[in-house]
Write an enzyme that holds these catalytic residues in place. Structure first.
Site, PDB file in Angstrom:
ATOM      1  N   GLY A  46       0.835  -1.203   0.000  1.00 30.99           N
ATOM      2  CA  GLY A  46       0.000   0.000   0.000  1.00 30.99           C
ATOM      3  C   GLY A  46       0.864   1.246   0.000  1.00 30.99           C
ATOM      4  N   ALA A  47       2.015   1.164  -0.671  1.00 34.36           N
ATOM      5  CA  ALA A  47       3.010   2.242  -0.619  1.00 34.36           C
ATOM      6  C   ALA A  47       2.528   3.538  -1.263  1.00 34.36           C
ATOM      7  CB  ALA A  47       4.301   1.782  -1.296  1.00 34.36           C
ATOM      8  N   GLU A 247     -11.811  15.417  19.074  1.00 34.82           N
ATOM      9  CA  GLU A 247     -11.253  16.063  17.886  1.00 34.82           C
ATOM     10  C   GLU A 247     -12.109  17.277  17.548  1.00 34.82           C
ATOM     11  OE1 GLU A 247      -9.066  12.520  15.337  1.00 34.82           O
ATOM     12  OE2 GLU A 247     -11.199  12.922  14.946  1.00 34.82           O
ATOM     13  N   HIS A 271      -8.342   2.123  20.650  1.00 37.84           N
ATOM     14  CA  HIS A 271      -7.483   3.075  21.359  1.00 37.84           C
ATOM     15  C   HIS A 271      -7.870   3.218  22.828  1.00 37.84           C
ATOM     16  CE1 HIS A 271      -6.032   3.864  17.468  1.00 37.84           C
ATOM     17  NE2 HIS A 271      -6.766   4.909  17.148  1.00 37.84           N
ATOM     18  N   LYS A 368     -16.011  13.430  17.279  1.00 36.71           N
ATOM     19  CA  LYS A 368     -15.526  14.372  16.275  1.00 36.71           C
ATOM     20  C   LYS A 368     -16.317  15.679  16.358  1.00 36.71           C
ATOM     21  CE  LYS A 368     -13.701  11.189  12.792  1.00 36.71           C
ATOM     22  NZ  LYS A 368     -12.381  11.838  12.765  1.00 36.71           N
ATOM     23  N   TYR A 409      -0.664  15.957  35.725  1.00 39.18           N
ATOM     24  CA  TYR A 409      -0.900  16.925  36.798  1.00 39.18           C
ATOM     25  C   TYR A 409      -1.958  16.414  37.762  1.00 39.18           C
ATOM     26  CZ  TYR A 409      -4.950  18.768  34.071  1.00 39.18           C
ATOM     27  OH  TYR A 409      -6.117  18.919  33.374  1.00 39.18           O
ATOM     28  N   ASP A 429       2.088  20.109  38.787  1.00 39.19           N
ATOM     29  CA  ASP A 429       2.118  20.006  37.331  1.00 39.19           C
ATOM     30  C   ASP A 429       3.455  19.490  36.818  1.00 39.19           C
ATOM     31  OD1 ASP A 429       1.767  20.344  34.636  1.00 39.19           O
ATOM     32  OD2 ASP A 429       1.686  22.515  34.682  1.00 39.19           O
ATOM     33  N   LEU A 430       3.383  18.412  36.013  1.00 36.03           N
ATOM     34  CA  LEU A 430       4.538  17.967  35.239  1.00 36.03           C
ATOM     35  C   LEU A 430       4.169  18.088  33.764  1.00 36.03           C
ATOM     36  CD1 LEU A 430       7.252  16.604  34.619  1.00 36.03           C
ATOM     37  CD2 LEU A 430       6.159  14.398  35.025  1.00 36.03           C
TER      38      LEU A 430
END
Length: 521
Positions: A46-47, A247, A271, A368, A409, A429-430
């Protein structure tokens, strides 16, 4: 550089150690032998397609640019379109992010590429591909990786021809497979059985790119490397777990493709459920890939199949106050049927029936055309018992921001500065952009393709994981489609249907709307 065929993965390797191992034949990943004489061939089926152009070729270039691939490694594309390497390069170039000082290296990359045009259902094209690979490998022992960036309609013929004609006879072979892994439990089982008849499970790499994202990979460390968190990771302390994928754009003219699958198949069943399994699983006996995946399967087995009472469905409509695409709804897409009931938004409530999580709702939300781009895990803790702050105290939340702007966080209550004794929400907070300013965070595909070279299946989906995921979602998908359940309309650019907020409230998640995280994103 050879990574031995009997390697089933390696324990918890940091990316830096993998990189060092690949750069130096003297360094070894456990169970992995490196030999600079064995060529590797990476084949992209599928290139000529979008995925190859936007993700696979750029990823291979970045790995080559950073000297992370074993040497020698060469690349060969295969598709029905008749293309020259020059034409292929032009299709991909916009996505390759080539810097001015990288032009020489970039030229070297494309000199290692070849391309074969052929059909997916005939033998001749595969024979030409195999001949081309043998020329590239100087007819020596070689290891081969096949990336199948293909539509499901040609999958069976391609895998059969690949097995019969294109497999390396002396080196190892690994096959990367993109989702969708079927449409339901029956089609997924059929696909798994088909693959099992051709390849061993150790040769199959089912790729879910979310498992390659920085903060998803960090979940293991967050959970099992911190006593302060692991001690509270249970139903006694946690009220609910909210996993979100949002999204801010619609189908963008690809509604015809999206309409075949819908948001549940496209995002939630893979996901989000993969993230859930990492959040909820028990501590594995080691960081070996199979030990980790065993625990993921166990927690999935503890989840009951969804019913209509567990879910809210939505479909976006045009916002008359918006501009451009925002004015257009899902059904305005000319590639979508006017009476389509495909959901573009879904919120599901899952329950895990085990000792750690009984009674804790796991809320999955994806959609969405919403108000922002965001993927995060929000662990919401119980209310403080015996409140002395007149109801002003709000729940603590641990938030793991996957994208955009990786961050971790902890939302907590503190006294506001000044003479008064008011309390307010703030965070510990990181934010990666601030804490790790000079660090390079590789793309998810970079991590995962590098894992394939190393033979680690830790971040790939095993067949029994896939079976359990479809067991949870298949009944509800069939019911939605059989009854043609109409999704609730929601405005483009909104937070989604109000019914979803009510479902969250019913399941012990409190949305305050009074606090905004100030991290850069």
């Amino acid at each position: 550089m050879e990574l031995s065929q009997n390697n089933n993965g390696f324990p918890c390797e940091t990316l830096s150690r993998i990189i060092n191992s690949l750069k130096s034949p003297s360094m070894v990943c456990e169970g992995t032998h490196f030999d600079g004489q064995i060529p590797h061939t990476f084949v992209i089926f599928g290139a000529s397609g979008d995925l190859a152009k936007k993700k696979i070729y750029p990823t291979l270039w970045w790995l080559f640019r950073d000297n992370l691939l074993p040497k020698p490694t060469k690349f060969c594309g295969y598709a029905r379109s008749k293309l020259s390497i020059k034409e292929l390069k032009e299709k991909c170039h916009h996505h390759m992010k080539v810097q001015p000082d990288e032009e020489v290296k970039y030229k070297e990359f494309w000199e290692l590429n070849n391309y074969v045009s052929g059909s997916y259902d005939g033998l001749r094209g595969f024979e030409l591909l195999n001949n081309q690979m043998e020329i590239m490998e100087n007819k020596c022992k070689a290891n081969r990786i096949f990336y199948l960036a293909l539509p499901p309609s040609v999958f069976q013929e391609v895998t059969v021809n690949l097995k019969q004609i294109c497999m390396s006879k002396k080196g190892w072979n690994r096959v990367i497979i993109e989702k969708p892994f079927g449409r339901d439990d029956a089609s997924s089982s059929q696909l798994s059985d088909h693959l099992a008849s051709l390849f061993s499970e150790s040769q199959i790499y089912r790729i879910d790119h979310y498992l390659g994202k920085e903060m998803v990979q960090n979940l293991m460390t967050i959970r099992f490397g911190n006593k302060i968190l692991s001690s509270t990771w249970n139903r006694e302390n946690i009220a609910s777990v909210f996993i979100t994928f949002k999204e801010p754009f619609g189908t963008q003219g690809r509604g015809g493709y999206f309409d075949e699958f819908g948001i549940i198949r496209d995002v939630m069943q893979n996901h989000l459920l993969q993230i859930l399994s990492l959040v909820a699983m028990e501590k594995p006996v080691s960081c070996h890939p199979n030990d980790i995946r065993d625990e993921k399967v166990k927690v999935l087995k503890s989840i009951e199949a969804l019913t209509l009472n567990d879910i809210v469905l939505g479909q976006y409509i045009g916002n008359p106050n918006g501009e451009g695409d925002v004015k257009s709804g899902y059904l305005d897409d000319i590639t979508v049927s006017n009476d389509s009931t495909t959901p573009t938004y879904a919120l599901s409530v899952l329950h895990i029936n085990n000792e750690r999580w009984e009674g804790v709702p796991f809320i999955l939300r994806c959609g969405k055309a919403l108000n922002e781009r965001k993927t995060e895990v929000r662990i919401q803790y119980h209310d403080v018992p015996g409140d002395i702050f007149e109801g002003n105290s709000k729940r603590n939340e641990l938030v793991i921001r996957v994208q955009p702007g990786e961050a971790l966080y902890l939302k907590m209550m503190t006294k506001s500065p000044g003479i008064t004794f008011d309390i307010e929400e703030t965070e510990m907070d990181l934010t990666y952009e601030q804490r790790y300013k000079d660090s390079y965070l590789p793309d998810a595909y970079e991590r995962l393709i590098l894992d394939v070279f190393c033979g680690s299946q830790m971040h790939f989906v095993r067949s029994d994981e896939l079976h359990e995921a479809w067991r949870i979602f298949t009944p509800i998908l069939h019911e939605i489609e059989k009854q043609r359940i109409k999704p609730i309309p929601y405005l483009y650019g909104s937070r989604g249907p109000k019914e979803a907020d009510r479902k969250c409230e019913e399941n012990n998640f409190k949305y305050y709307g009074s606090y905004k995280w100030h991290g850069k994103h």
